[in-house]
Design a protein around this motif. Structure first.
Motif, PDB file in Angstrom:
ATOM      1  N   ALA A  22      13.266   9.793 -35.136  1.00 18.90           N
ATOM      2  CA  ALA A  22      12.032  10.383 -35.682  1.00 18.90           C
ATOM      3  C   ALA A  22      10.897  10.329 -34.667  1.00 18.90           C
ATOM      4  O   ALA A  22      10.144  11.304 -34.503  1.00 18.90           O
ATOM      5  CB  ALA A  22      11.635   9.659 -36.961  1.00 18.90           C
ATOM      6  N   LEU A  23      10.764   9.223 -33.954  1.00 17.74           N
ATOM      7  CA  LEU A  23       9.702   9.119 -32.955  1.00 17.74           C
ATOM      8  C   LEU A  23       9.952  10.034 -31.765  1.00 17.74           C
ATOM      9  O   LEU A  23       9.025  10.670 -31.258  1.00 17.74           O
ATOM     10  CB  LEU A  23       9.547   7.677 -32.487  1.00 17.74           C
ATOM     11  CG  LEU A  23       8.976   6.716 -33.517  1.00 17.74           C
ATOM     12  CD1 LEU A  23       8.865   5.324 -32.934  1.00 17.74           C
ATOM     13  CD2 LEU A  23       7.632   7.181 -34.018  1.00 17.74           C
ATOM     14  N   ARG A  24      11.206  10.102 -31.326  1.00 18.76           N
ATOM     15  CA  ARG A  24      11.513  11.013 -30.217  1.00 18.76           C
ATOM     16  C   ARG A  24      11.185  12.447 -30.597  1.00 18.76           C
ATOM     17  O   ARG A  24      10.541  13.176 -29.848  1.00 18.76           O
ATOM     18  CB  ARG A  24      12.995  10.923 -29.833  1.00 18.76           C
ATOM     19  CG  ARG A  24      13.360   9.710 -29.056  1.00 18.76           C
ATOM     20  CD  ARG A  24      14.784   9.738 -28.533  1.00 18.76           C
ATOM     21  NE  ARG A  24      15.778   9.698 -29.586  1.00 18.76           N
ATOM     22  CZ  ARG A  24      16.661  10.681 -29.830  1.00 18.76           C
ATOM     23  NH1 ARG A  24      16.692  11.741 -29.088  1.00 18.76           N
ATOM     24  NH2 ARG A  24      17.536  10.568 -30.810  1.00 18.76           N
ATOM     25  N   TRP A  25      11.621  12.847 -31.776  1.00 16.23           N
ATOM     26  CA  TRP A  25      11.427  14.232 -32.202  1.00 16.23           C
ATOM     27  C   TRP A  25       9.976  14.530 -32.599  1.00 16.23           C
ATOM     28  O   TRP A  25       9.573  15.682 -32.607  1.00 16.23           O
ATOM     29  CB  TRP A  25      12.401  14.580 -33.323  1.00 16.23           C
ATOM     30  CG  TRP A  25      13.752  14.838 -32.749  1.00 16.23           C
ATOM     31  CD1 TRP A  25      14.722  13.922 -32.474  1.00 16.23           C
ATOM     32  CD2 TRP A  25      14.250  16.085 -32.286  1.00 16.23           C
ATOM     33  NE1 TRP A  25      15.791  14.530 -31.878  1.00 16.23           N
ATOM     34  CE2 TRP A  25      15.536  15.865 -31.757  1.00 16.23           C
ATOM     35  CE3 TRP A  25      13.735  17.381 -32.275  1.00 16.23           C
ATOM     36  CZ2 TRP A  25      16.315  16.876 -31.222  1.00 16.23           C
ATOM     37  CZ3 TRP A  25      14.519  18.388 -31.740  1.00 16.23           C
ATOM     38  CH2 TRP A  25      15.787  18.131 -31.220  1.00 16.23           C
ATOM     39  N   VAL A  78      10.603  16.706 -22.638  1.00 18.50           N
ATOM     40  CA  VAL A  78      11.080  17.270 -23.903  1.00 18.50           C
ATOM     41  C   VAL A  78      12.606  17.279 -23.949  1.00 18.50           C
ATOM     42  O   VAL A  78      13.213  16.870 -24.948  1.00 18.50           O
ATOM     43  CB  VAL A  78      10.506  18.692 -24.117  1.00 18.50           C
ATOM     44  CG1 VAL A  78      11.268  19.444 -25.182  1.00 18.50           C
ATOM     45  CG2 VAL A  78       9.034  18.625 -24.454  1.00 18.50           C
ATOM     46  N   VAL A  79      13.235  17.729 -22.878  1.00 15.35           N
ATOM     47  CA  VAL A  79      14.700  17.792 -22.838  1.00 15.35           C
ATOM     48  C   VAL A  79      15.290  16.389 -22.937  1.00 15.35           C
ATOM     49  O   VAL A  79      16.234  16.141 -23.701  1.00 15.35           O
ATOM     50  CB  VAL A  79      15.183  18.511 -21.561  1.00 15.35           C
ATOM     51  CG1 VAL A  79      16.680  18.406 -21.396  1.00 15.35           C
ATOM     52  CG2 VAL A  79      14.742  19.962 -21.581  1.00 15.35           C
ATOM     53  N   MET A  80      14.723  15.461 -22.204  1.00 13.94           N
ATOM     54  CA  MET A  80      15.245  14.096 -22.212  1.00 13.94           C
ATOM     55  C   MET A  80      15.034  13.422 -23.565  1.00 13.94           C
ATOM     56  O   MET A  80      15.903  12.667 -24.023  1.00 13.94           O
ATOM     57  CB  MET A  80      14.624  13.292 -21.079  1.00 13.94           C
ATOM     58  CG  MET A  80      15.066  13.793 -19.716  1.00 13.94           C
ATOM     59  SD  MET A  80      14.267  12.979 -18.351  1.00 13.94           S
ATOM     60  CE  MET A  80      15.196  11.462 -18.297  1.00 13.94           C
ATOM     61  N   ARG A 126      11.690  -0.180 -27.530  1.00 11.35           N
ATOM     62  CA  ARG A 126      12.887  -0.196 -28.375  1.00 11.35           C
ATOM     63  C   ARG A 126      13.940   0.839 -27.990  1.00 11.35           C
ATOM     64  O   ARG A 126      15.073   0.751 -28.424  1.00 11.35           O
ATOM     65  CB  ARG A 126      12.491   0.045 -29.834  1.00 11.35           C
ATOM     66  CG  ARG A 126      11.635  -1.011 -30.469  1.00 11.35           C
ATOM     67  CD  ARG A 126      12.380  -2.325 -30.624  1.00 11.35           C
ATOM     68  NE  ARG A 126      13.578  -2.197 -31.405  1.00 11.35           N
ATOM     69  CZ  ARG A 126      13.730  -2.604 -32.652  1.00 11.35           C
ATOM     70  NH1 ARG A 126      12.737  -3.182 -33.263  1.00 11.35           N
ATOM     71  NH2 ARG A 126      14.869  -2.432 -33.278  1.00 11.35           N
ATOM     72  N   GLY A 127      13.560   1.861 -27.244  1.00 15.54           N
ATOM     73  CA  GLY A 127      14.517   2.897 -26.878  1.00 15.54           C
ATOM     74  C   GLY A 127      14.610   3.975 -27.949  1.00 15.54           C
ATOM     75  O   GLY A 127      13.856   3.975 -28.921  1.00 15.54           O
ATOM     76  N   GLY A 128      15.540   4.874 -27.768  1.00 13.59           N
ATOM     77  CA  GLY A 128      15.673   6.034 -28.644  1.00 13.59           C
ATOM     78  C   GLY A 128      16.511   5.814 -29.881  1.00 13.59           C
ATOM     79  O   GLY A 128      16.685   6.717 -30.685  1.00 13.59           O
ATOM     80  N   GLY A 129      17.066   4.635 -30.058  1.00 15.51           N
ATOM     81  CA  GLY A 129      17.891   4.366 -31.223  1.00 15.51           C
ATOM     82  C   GLY A 129      19.340   4.754 -30.996  1.00 15.51           C
ATOM     83  O   GLY A 129      19.722   5.265 -29.937  1.00 15.51           O
TER      84      GLY A 129
END
Length: 142
Positions: A22-25, A78-80, A126-129
């Protein structure tokens, strides 16, 4: 009988893979719209981006190069973020960018920089999950 810690309760309520995704997106639309607004044909940027970079007056980097780094760096981020690749590094870069933006470029827009900075800080720490390339690699290495 095994006791459940507070961390395990929080993880059961909201799994880390949901929070990370959710945070990444949530960062992607803002970065994409900003990057597309200032992008021209590769590797050029629109003249207003170069004008803005001249106002920023960052030492050791020419304004045209700084504008290209900012615009095309937003596209790369954005891509990453979309696939969750090197999420902690992207989070650190976005955190630094948010601090520079709030401190140096547009201090009057510190509230939006604080939101981006908080999201970037979480991703840096925390990273991207689990629902990311990073999470899949870490899962495979365990």
């Amino acid at each position: 009988m095994q006791e459940i810690t507070k961390t395990e309760r929080a993880e059961r309520f909201m799994p880390d893979w949901i929070v990370g995704a959710a945070l990444r997106w949530s960062l992607i639309p803002g970065l994409w719209v900003w990057g597309r607004a200032y992008a021209a044909d590769w590797p050029d940027v629109v003249p207003s981006a170069v004008s803005a970079a001249q106002i920023w007056a960052v030492p050791l980097v020419a304004p045209a190069q700084l504008a290209q780094i900012a615009v095309w760096g937003a596209h790369l981020a954005v891509v990453m973020l979309a696939v969750g690749f090197l999420t902690r590094i992207v989070g650190l870069a976005l955190l630094i960018a948010a601090i520079v933006f709030a401190w140096w470029i547009a201090p009057q827009a510190w509230t939006s920089a604080a939101v981006y900075g908080a999201l970037a800080f979480y991703l840096c720490v925390r990273g991207g999950g689990g629902l990311s390339v990073d999470g899949a690699v870490m899962g495979a290495l365990r």
